[in-house]
Design a protein around this motif. Structure first.
Motif, PDB file in Angstrom:
ATOM      1  N   THR A   1      56.650  75.101  95.109  1.00  0.00           N
ATOM      2  CA  THR A   1      55.797  73.944  94.841  1.00  0.00           C
ATOM      3  C   THR A   1      54.505  74.377  94.173  1.00  0.00           C
ATOM      4  O   THR A   1      54.009  73.722  93.246  1.00  0.00           O
ATOM      5  CB  THR A   1      55.483  73.199  96.150  1.00  0.00           C
ATOM      6  N   GLY A   2      53.945  75.503  94.609  1.00  0.00           N
ATOM      7  CA  GLY A   2      52.727  76.014  93.987  1.00  0.00           C
ATOM      8  C   GLY A   2      52.937  76.397  92.538  1.00  0.00           C
ATOM      9  O   GLY A   2      52.080  76.134  91.686  1.00  0.00           O
TER      10      GLY A   2
ATOM     11  N   GLU B   1      48.515  90.133  81.817  1.00  0.00           N
ATOM     12  CA  GLU B   1      47.344  90.844  82.335  1.00  0.00           C
ATOM     13  C   GLU B   1      46.688  90.067  83.470  1.00  0.00           C
ATOM     14  O   GLU B   1      46.217  90.653  84.447  1.00  0.00           O
ATOM     15  CB  GLU B   1      46.343  91.084  81.206  1.00  0.00           C
ATOM     16  N   SER B   2      46.654  88.746  83.344  1.00  0.00           N
ATOM     17  CA  SER B   2      46.071  87.936  84.424  1.00  0.00           C
ATOM     18  C   SER B   2      46.930  88.027  85.688  1.00  0.00           C
ATOM     19  O   SER B   2      46.395  88.030  86.803  1.00  0.00           O
ATOM     20  CB  SER B   2      45.942  86.479  83.977  1.00  0.00           C
ATOM     21  N   ASP B   3      48.247  88.115  85.517  1.00  0.00           N
ATOM     22  CA  ASP B   3      49.127  88.291  86.674  1.00  0.00           C
ATOM     23  C   ASP B   3      48.840  89.617  87.374  1.00  0.00           C
ATOM     24  O   ASP B   3      48.787  89.686  88.608  1.00  0.00           O
ATOM     25  CB  ASP B   3      50.604  88.256  86.250  1.00  0.00           C
ATOM     26  N   VAL B   4      48.656  90.681  86.579  1.00  0.00           N
ATOM     27  CA  VAL B   4      48.387  91.994  87.157  1.00  0.00           C
ATOM     28  C   VAL B   4      47.064  91.984  87.921  1.00  0.00           C
ATOM     29  O   VAL B   4      46.953  92.547  89.016  1.00  0.00           O
ATOM     30  CB  VAL B   4      48.368  93.074  86.057  1.00  0.00           C
ATOM     31  N   THR B   5      46.057  91.328  87.361  1.00  0.00           N
ATOM     32  CA  THR B   5      44.767  91.228  88.052  1.00  0.00           C
ATOM     33  C   THR B   5      44.917  90.515  89.385  1.00  0.00           C
ATOM     34  O   THR B   5      44.404  90.982  90.424  1.00  0.00           O
ATOM     35  CB  THR B   5      43.752  90.473  87.176  1.00  0.00           C
ATOM     36  N   ALA B   6      45.638  89.393  89.381  1.00  0.00           N
ATOM     37  CA  ALA B   6      45.859  88.643  90.623  1.00  0.00           C
ATOM     38  C   ALA B   6      46.658  89.472  91.622  1.00  0.00           C
ATOM     39  O   ALA B   6      46.333  89.508  92.818  1.00  0.00           O
ATOM     40  CB  ALA B   6      46.592  87.335  90.317  1.00  0.00           C
TER      41      ALA B   6
ATOM     42  N   LEU C   1      52.004  72.085  86.123  1.00  0.00           N
ATOM     43  CA  LEU C   1      51.602  70.691  85.939  1.00  0.00           C
ATOM     44  C   LEU C   1      50.118  70.564  85.663  1.00  0.00           C
ATOM     45  O   LEU C   1      49.689  69.765  84.809  1.00  0.00           O
ATOM     46  CB  LEU C   1      51.990  69.879  87.188  1.00  0.00           C
ATOM     47  N   LEU C   2      49.300  71.351  86.362  1.00  0.00           N
ATOM     48  CA  LEU C   2      47.852  71.252  86.237  1.00  0.00           C
ATOM     49  C   LEU C   2      47.270  72.263  85.255  1.00  0.00           C
ATOM     50  O   LEU C   2      46.051  72.333  85.096  1.00  0.00           O
ATOM     51  CB  LEU C   2      47.204  71.448  87.616  1.00  0.00           C
ATOM     52  N   SER C   3      48.143  73.047  84.631  1.00  0.00           N
ATOM     53  CA  SER C   3      47.716  74.077  83.667  1.00  0.00           C
ATOM     54  C   SER C   3      46.784  75.088  84.312  1.00  0.00           C
ATOM     55  O   SER C   3      45.805  75.548  83.701  1.00  0.00           O
ATOM     56  CB  SER C   3      47.036  73.425  82.450  1.00  0.00           C
ATOM     57  N   TRP C   4      47.078  75.439  85.575  1.00  0.00           N
ATOM     58  CA  TRP C   4      46.369  76.496  86.285  1.00  0.00           C
ATOM     59  C   TRP C   4      47.285  77.694  86.430  1.00  0.00           C
ATOM     60  O   TRP C   4      48.478  77.610  86.154  1.00  0.00           O
ATOM     61  CB  TRP C   4      45.909  76.018  87.668  1.00  0.00           C
ATOM     62  N   SER C   5      46.730  78.808  86.885  1.00  0.00           N
ATOM     63  CA  SER C   5      47.540  80.012  87.081  1.00  0.00           C
ATOM     64  C   SER C   5      48.613  79.766  88.144  1.00  0.00           C
ATOM     65  O   SER C   5      48.276  79.458  89.301  1.00  0.00           O
ATOM     66  CB  SER C   5      46.658  81.186  87.525  1.00  0.00           C
ATOM     67  N   PRO C   6      49.899  79.889  87.804  1.00  0.00           N
ATOM     68  CA  PRO C   6      50.950  79.687  88.818  1.00  0.00           C
ATOM     69  C   PRO C   6      50.848  80.663  89.985  1.00  0.00           C
ATOM     70  O   PRO C   6      51.201  80.316  91.111  1.00  0.00           O
ATOM     71  CB  PRO C   6      52.247  79.912  88.021  1.00  0.00           C
TER      72      PRO C   6
END
Length: 300
Positions: free
Chosen positions: A48-49, A129-134, A55-60
Motif C-alpha cells: 500500500t505504501g 541513488e535516492s533509494d541507496v540513500t534511504a 499516486l502522490l509522486s513521493w518516494s515509494p
C-alpha cells in the motif's frame, strides 16, 4: 569484475550488503518470538505504501516505510488485544495491504501493475541513488537497534513474563522490534522484493542454528550467510539475467540444506565427546553434565 564498472551494479551491491546484514539481524528476534512470518505480513502491508508513493509522486521507499511501520504497530496491538479474533483482523490487514497497493498504483498517473513488479520481486537496474540513500539510513537504524539493545530484545524474545519481572519495558521493546522489522522490509524490497523478504529474515537464522545454539554465534553466522547469499545472488543475477530476489532466496535455502547436512556429523561428534568425558563407572543418570560455555544458549 566488469560489473563494478556500472553505477547501477555498484548501487545494487551496496544495497545487497545492507540487506544481508539487516534482514538476519532482525530475523533472529522474530524466530525467537515464533513470529517467523511477520516479515511476510509486513511486506503485504508495505505494498500500500508503494502504491501511495506512485499516486502522490513521493518516494515509494519512504512511503512504504511509513505505511509498514504503521502496519507493524497495528499488528502488535492486535497481538496484545485481538485474542480470538486476532487472526481474522491480521488477515484483513495483510490482504487489504495487497489490495490497496494494486488499487493505488492503478490510480496513479501512468501507473500499472507492471510498476509493482520490481518492488514485489526485486530489481537490480531500478535501484536509484535516492533509494541507496534511504536504504543506508534505514539500515543504520536497524543495526543500532539490533546491536545496541540486543540483551533487552533477547530477554523479551525468550520470555516476556521474566523480562517484565526484571523491570524491562516489554511492550515498548515489542513495538520497537515490530517497527525495526517493518524498516527492514523496506530496506530489502528493492533487492529481494516484498514477497520474498521474509525468507531472508528467517532462513539464514535457521541455517545458523544448525551450527550453534549460542545467540551471539548464531547472530554472527546468520549475518555472514545473509551477506554471502545477497552478494552471490546479485552477481548471479547480473551474469545469468535471472531475478535477483528469487536467486537470493534459492541460495539461502541451499545454504540451509548444506549446513543441515554438515550439522548432523558434528552433533554426533559432540555427543561422543560428552560420553567419553563421563567417568567410566558412573551410570548415565549420575553423570555430571558438560560445562556450558559462557556464550551458549543465552550468550549475547
Amino acid at each position: 569484475m566488469d560489473l563494478l564498472n556500472y553505477a547501477f551494479m555498484q548501487r545494487a551491491l551496496l544495497a545487497a550488503v545492507l540487506v544481508g546484514i539487516t534482514a538476519p539481524a532482525v530475523g533472529i528476534y522474530l524466530v525467537q518470538r515464533r513470529q517467523a512470518l511477520m516479515g511476510d505480513g509486513i511486506g503485504h502491508v508495505a505494498m500500500t505504501g508503494v502504491g501511495l508513493g506512485f499516486l502522490l509522486s513521493w518516494s515509494p521507499v519512504w512511503m512504504a516505510t511509513a505505511v509498514s511501520v504503521l502496519g507493524a504497530v497495528i499488528m502488535e496491538l492486535i497481538r496484545w488485544y485481538g485474542k480470538t479474533r486476532g487472526d481474522i483482523a491480521l488477515a484483513m490487514l495483510f490482504y487489504g495491504g495487497m489490495a490497496g497497493g494494486v488499487m493505488f498504483i492503478n490510480l496513479a498517473p501512468g501507473g500499472s501493475n507492471a510498476n509493482l513488479t520490481s518492488y514485489l520481486f526485486g530489481s537490480l537496474s531500478t535501484v536509484s541513488e535516492s533509494d541507496v540513500t534511504a536504504i543506508c539510513l534505514l539500515a543504520a537504524f536497524v543495526v543500532l537497534v539490533t546491536l545496541g539493545l540486543r540483551r533487552q530484545l533477547f530477554a523479551v524474545s525468550q520470555d516476556e513474563e521474566f523480562a517484565r519481572v526484571t523491570g524491562l519495558p516489554v511492550r515498548a521493546l515489542n513495538l520497537l522490534t515490530a517497527v525495526t522489522a517493518a524498516v527492514t522490509v523496506t530496506v530489502a524490497m528493492r533487492v529481494v522484493g516484498l514477497l520474498l523478504v521474509s525468507a531472508l529474515m528467517v532462513v539464514p537464522v535457521a541455517a545458523a542454528q544448525q551450527l550453534s545454539r549460542s545467540f551471539a554465534a548464531t547472530f554472527a553466522i546468520a549475518v555472514a550467510i545473509g551477506v554471502t547469499v545477497t552478494i552471490g545472488g546479485t552477481v548471479t543475477s547480473y551474469y545469468q539475467d535471472v531475478p535477483p530476489g528469487a536467486t537470493i532466496v534459492l541460495l539461502t535455502i541451499a545454504a540451509f540444506v548444506a549446513l543441515s547436512v554438515l550439522a548432523a556429523p558434528l552433533a554426533r561428534r559432540r555427543a561422543r565427546a560428552v560420553a567419553s568425558a563421563q567417568p567410566a563407572g558412573d551410570p548415565a543418570e549420575c553423570a555430571i553434565p558438560a560445562t556450558r560455555s559462557s556464550g551458549d544458549e543465552v550468550g549475547v
